[in-house]
Design an enzyme around this catalytic site. Structure first.
Site, short mmCIF file in Angstrom:
data_model
loop_
_atom_site.label_atom_id
_atom_site.label_comp_id
_atom_site.label_asym_id
_atom_site.label_seq_id
_atom_site.Cartn_x
_atom_site.Cartn_y
_atom_site.Cartn_z
N SER A 1 10.00 0.29 -4.75
CA SER A 1 8.82 -0.42 -4.26
C SER A 1 8.52 -1.69 -5.02
O SER A 1 7.45 -1.86 -5.61
CB SER A 1 7.62 0.52 -4.31
N ARG B 1 11.66 -10.02 -7.95
CA ARG B 1 10.83 -10.06 -9.17
C ARG B 1 10.26 -8.68 -9.41
O ARG B 1 10.08 -7.91 -8.47
CB ARG B 1 9.68 -11.07 -9.04
N ASP C 1 8.94 1.41 0.03
CA ASP C 1 8.03 2.55 0.27
C ASP C 1 7.18 2.37 1.53
O ASP C 1 6.86 3.34 2.23
CB ASP C 1 7.14 2.86 -0.94
MG MG Z 1 4.22 5.33 -4.09
#
Ligand code: MG
Ligand code: ADP
Length: 609
Positions: free
Chosen positions: A253, A268, A306
């Site tokens: 994520s 990044r 995610d």
């Molecule tokens: Mg999570």
């Protein structure tokens, strides 16, 4: 699922009675004590006396009128009463309490986010969404995922999934039953802080691989052991078959430039991670390398954001045939992925994909919405938080919305109030000022004095504590923040500020969600078909009434309104990232099967038992 025409990349998815404070009438035995105090602690008496005047003088507020007659005793020489005049109820106020309440209200007002500004926010969100569909380098990255359809609940198989979210690392195995249900086994470990800023990628990724190994040994021991035995008995590496290898969906994520189903380079780090060595590298390859060092029967088959996983998971599990339009995360960070029409994506799409559905899932990276602060509500504490963060000027929406930052905003506001000598916050001069009969003190290692030292979870405790005594919150202030014996007024002020920060976050979340609902045009379609949205993350899952506050905002948003709000169905995509990753790993495995040039050929579709 659609067929892959061009393939490579798949198609998918806060009392006033009170005996006056400090006026504990004295009995004869205590007169001696008073003389001692006068001799040795004149300052102490002054405080005592001043305080008594403060509370026993002419009513300055509605609370003064409720003081008992004994309150005036302090203005006359102390007189002993009979029977012993110990108060029957403990005092619950302290000097400067009204000033504290007033100051708390002033701070709370700064977190107001008016209906009018919510609407301005939605319009600007729509504008920035569109801008990101036209070109790169805008505040909303609008990253194409090359996923062009969502699942329908009939998918089957056993898969592994790992989720590097920001706070925790989760490993799970998921058995998709093909009837919108699944069986999930999982383990979770907090990511050690030192690994978030490790010197090399290897340090972090070898830790992740080790967690996968522990998971397999604990939950799939038979399979793991069989694999090890085979390796030891078969001389050639080609001697053990690929169908025995778990396909793993890697939920990662952080912003990634995805260039293939299981390939993506880190753009990044965010959420407190900082390992410069990883930037620009393929995170799947980094994980596979460490998995291979441990000789695990695992292939990193899919790289999953995610939000995309949450969208997939909601689509698989939601009732009805139509898929979800948005997957959104409100955890350590916040982000959303939604189904966009291909025809609206004006910037070049470099990867190959199946265009038959006419749709593609777009990862908005909305944490960086309005980095330029055209419309985002901003308080002095938002400014301070940003200035002291590792990435000033970036992730400005996320810094007002997500779990990692809400606690810090509250901490900064509270620290400012504690330093204000016109009010008394988390301090009292002696125990009689405190309804717990104990002087408030703060441990010197309290998180209140440390950046990021106030975990957002206490905001949920504050919001949930509806008891007038705020006992649960006061206990949490002790256990979590080393604030010992906070008074009721302290807890009330804390609750008011925490709730204001939480409410603003929920209304900002509504801005993002409503803008995407409007963008996808679902409300324009006649009928009452629900518009499904999958959400995941500790904030939306555990903060009381977070979703209710989102719906309250929906109702005042132009283009949504009462009727629109009724059609929007927000569901927690429980274990969303795991299931979503499994679904994408499934697609990836099918692709391998169809693609004769894939380097890992499958003899059979993945059917590990
Ligand atoms: Mg999570
Ligand atoms: P991740 O982002 O790693 O997937 P979570 O979704 O569990 O993990 O989010 C963790 C974040 O949520 C942390 O910033 C934590 O402070 C915050 N958090 C955890 N529990 C709560 C809670 N009960 N209320 C509000 N925030 C919470």
């Amino acid at each position: 699922m659609t067929t892959n025409k061009k393939t490579q990349i798949p198609a998918f998815f806060d009392p006033g009675s009170s005996r006056p404070v400090g006026v504990v009438p004295l009995c004869s035995a205590a007169v001696f004590t008073l003389i001692l105090i006068l001799q040795f602690f004149p300052h102490g008496f002054k405080l005592f006396f001043d305080t008594s005047i403060l509370v026993a003088g002419p009513p300055v507020s509605h609370r003064a009128s409720t003081f008992s007659p004994s309150a005036r005793v302090a203005q006359d020489p102390p007189v002993c009463e009979s029977p012993p005049p110990f108060p029957t109820t403990p005092p619950v106020s302290k000097p400067l309490a009204m000033a504290l309440a007033e100051e708390a209200r002033a701070v709370v007002r700064q977190f107001d986010y008016s209906d009018e500004n919510v609407n301005k926010g939605v319009k600007e969100f729509l504008r920035q969404l569109d801008e990101g569909l036209h070109k790169d380098g805008t505040s909303l990255s609008q990253i194409p995922t090359y996923v062009t359809a969502v699942p329908n609940g009939t998918e089957k198989g056993l898969y592994l999934a790992v989720d590097l979210g920001g706070t925790n690392f989760r490993v799970c195995s998921i058995n998709l039953n093909g009837d919108s249900t699944f069986k999930l086994t999982y383990s979770k470990v907090a990511i050690p802080k030192e690994l978030m800023v490790a010197k090399t990628s290897e340090e972090l990724f070898s830790f992740l691989a080790k967690q996968i190994e522990d998971f397999l040994k604990t939950h799939h021991f038979h399979h793991y052991e069989t694999h090890v035995r085979r390796r030891n008995t078969v001389s050639s590496p080609t001697g053990y078959k690929d169908e025995h290898v778990f396909r793993l969906g890697f939920t990662f994520s952080f912003p990634v430039k995805q260039v293939g189903i299981n390939k993506g380079t880190l753009i990044r780090w965010t959420k407190g991670f900082d390992i410069p060595d990883t930037v620009g590298k393929d995170v799947c390859a980094l994980l596979q390398t460490e998995i291979d060092k441990l000789h695990l029967p695992v292939k990193v088959a899919a790289l999953v954001n995610d939000t995309v996983g949450t969208l997939m998971a909601r689509s698989y599990a939601a009732p009805g045939k139509t898929g979800a339009v948005l997957g959104a995360i409100f955890g350590t960070g916040t982000n959303g992925a939604y189904v966009e029409k291909l025809s609206n994506i004006k910037k070049p799409l470099e990867g190959e994909f199946d265009d038959t559905t006419g749709d593609m899932v777009i990862n908005t990276e909305w944490g960086s919405f309005d980095n330029q602060l055209n419309v985002l509500p901003t308080t002095p504490w938002d400014v301070q938080l940003d200035k002291e963060s590792p990435n000033p000027g970036f992730q400005m929406f996320e810094k007002r919305v997500s779990g990692m930052f809400l606690g810090e905003i509250v901490r900064l506001a509270i620290l400012d109030m504690m330093q204000n000598d016109k009010i008394s916050f988390f301090k009292d001069e002696n125990s009689s000022f405190n309804d717990w009969r104990s002087t408030t003190n703060i441990g010197k290692h309290s998180g209140l004095f440390r950046q990021w030292g106030l975990d957002s979870s206490i905001l949920s405790v504050a919001a949930a504590d509806a008891n007038p005594e705020l006992g649960t919150l006061r206990q949490q202030l002790e256990s979590q923040l080393e604030v010992y014996s906070p008074s009721l007024e302290d807890a009330q002020a804390f609750k008011a500020i925490a709730s204001a920060v939480g409410r603003r976050a929920a209304r900002l979340s509504a801005v993002a969600i409503a803008a995407i609902v409007l963008q996808t045009g679902g409300l324009d379609k006649p009928g009452d078909e629900p518009i499904d949205i999958g959400v995941d993350g500790s904030l939306v899952e555990h903060y009381p009434s977070f979703r209710d506050m989102i719906y309250e905002a929906f109702r005042i948003i132009d283009g949504v309104g009462e009727e629109g709000a009724k059609r929007i169905r927000i569901g927690i995509a429980k274990d969303g990232s795991g299931v979503g990753a499994a679904l994408i790993a499934l697609v990836a495995a099918k692709m391998e099967q169809h693609n004769p040039f894939a380097n890992h050929q499958l003899h059979n579709p993945p059917t590990i038992a």
